[in-house]
Motif scaffolding. Structure first.
Motif, short mmCIF file in Angstrom:
data_model
loop_
_atom_site.label_atom_id
_atom_site.label_comp_id
_atom_site.label_asym_id
_atom_site.label_seq_id
_atom_site.Cartn_x
_atom_site.Cartn_y
_atom_site.Cartn_z
N HIS A 141 43.73 38.86 50.88
CA HIS A 141 43.58 39.69 49.63
C HIS A 141 42.90 41.05 49.76
N LEU A 142 43.75 42.12 49.24
CA LEU A 142 43.16 43.23 49.32
C LEU A 142 43.10 43.95 47.87
N PHE A 143 42.50 43.20 47.33
CA PHE A 143 41.88 43.88 45.66
C PHE A 143 43.13 43.80 44.67
N SER A 144 44.30 44.07 45.02
CA SER A 144 45.38 44.04 44.31
C SER A 144 45.77 42.69 43.75
N ASP A 145 46.68 42.64 42.79
CA ASP A 145 47.43 41.33 42.32
C ASP A 145 48.39 40.84 43.10
N HIS A 146 48.78 41.59 44.06
CA HIS A 146 49.80 41.10 45.08
C HIS A 146 49.21 41.37 46.59
N LEU A 147 49.81 40.37 47.24
CA LEU A 147 49.18 40.39 48.70
C LEU A 147 50.29 41.07 49.62
#
Length: 280
Positions: free
Chosen positions: A254-260
């Motif tokens: 997970h890098l903050f966004s709602d997508h991986l």
């Protein structure tokens, strides 16, 4: 030569790892990531409680982008969706340019898809260590304007490598029109990668007969990428022509966004490597 789109393409000084060095290695590392303009999302209720960040600046955003940049540095070609091209909400920071600098990419390109002036600059982005031979941007058809694709070509002739970075519509009807549009471009090409947030599952891609047979393309591997905190759907894809085969496919943390983010290690055929080898 890097072709400049009217929305703004840029090159920077030579990278420490040149095109020839990447070609000698024989494979490239690809990544696609819907950045959600640097908003940290880890629960459904954040869509409501943090929606203000789509229109207002947040001092934490640059810190998040710096961390994202440290991850992107591991890759050779990166496709970005939902990045801001420099507006009030991003504190006037062009996020494509910023990430290129953070991750030390010598080439980057921003495609501005929805221009809301000083308030928002909805964009796709391309970061590349390989030197592009040509970059073209496409306005994808749809009821609502604002979806686009970047087409970058590496090398010349029939064995050139073609990479598309795309962000497709939410509606089924819009995606059908956009996949038809892309099919026309892809069909005559040989070595092709299509990557991005396609907003559809592998099953929906296969159901689009024209797109799935035009080259044909095939999903590398349906990795669950949405929502990032509890992935249940494979909406982000790296698709390859049948001339290409992935050596490694993975979803990143997970890098903050709602997508991986989705990553692929891609060995290149000898003919393709020869086509993209810069003349010396």
């Amino acid at each position: 030569m890097l072709e400049h789109g009217h929305t703004g393409g840029q090159t920077r000084s030579p990278a420490s790892q040149s095109t020839s060095a990447l070609v000698e290695r024989g494979h490239i590392r690809l990544l696609t990531f819907n950045l959600q303009v640097g908003i940290q999302t880890s629960a459904y209720h954040h869509y409501l409680t943090r929606s203000w960040q789509h229109v207002l600046p947040n001092p934490q955003r640059l810190k998040r982008l710096a961390l994202v940049g440290s991850v992107l540095e591991q890759f050779d070609v990166v496709g970005l969706q939902e990045v801001d091209g420099g507006s009030f909400r991003s504190s006037r920071v062009n996020q494509v340019e910023y990430l290129a600098a953070q991750a030390k990419f010598p080439h980057y390109f921003q495609q501005l898809n929805r221009n809301l002036g000083h308030f928002a600059q909805h964009s796709n982005g391309l970061l590349s260590r390989l030197t592009p031979s040509h970059i073209e941007e496409h306005r994808l058809p749809g009821m609502l304007p604002g979806r686009g694709a970047i087409h970058v070509r590496y090398g010349e002739g029939p064995d050139a490598l073609h990479i598309f970075v795309a962000h497709l519509a939410l509606s089924h009807r819009g995606r059908v029109r956009q996949l038809n549009y892309l099919s026309d471009i892809i069909e005559p090409l040989r070595h092709v990668v299509v990557m991005g947030d396609l907003n559809c599952t592998p099953e929906q891609l296969h159901a689009h007969e024209r797109f799935s047979t035009s080259l044909p393309l095939h999903p590398v591997k349906p990795l669950l990428s949405y929502p990032s905190w509890q992935p249940r759907r494979a909406l982000d894809h790296i698709l390859l022509s049948q001339t290409l085969e992935a050596a490694d496919v993975r979803v990143l943390d997970h890098l903050f966004s709602d997508h991986l983010p989705i990553a692929v290690d891609l060995p290149l055929p000898a003919a393709c490597l020869a086509a993209i080898q810069p003349s010396v």
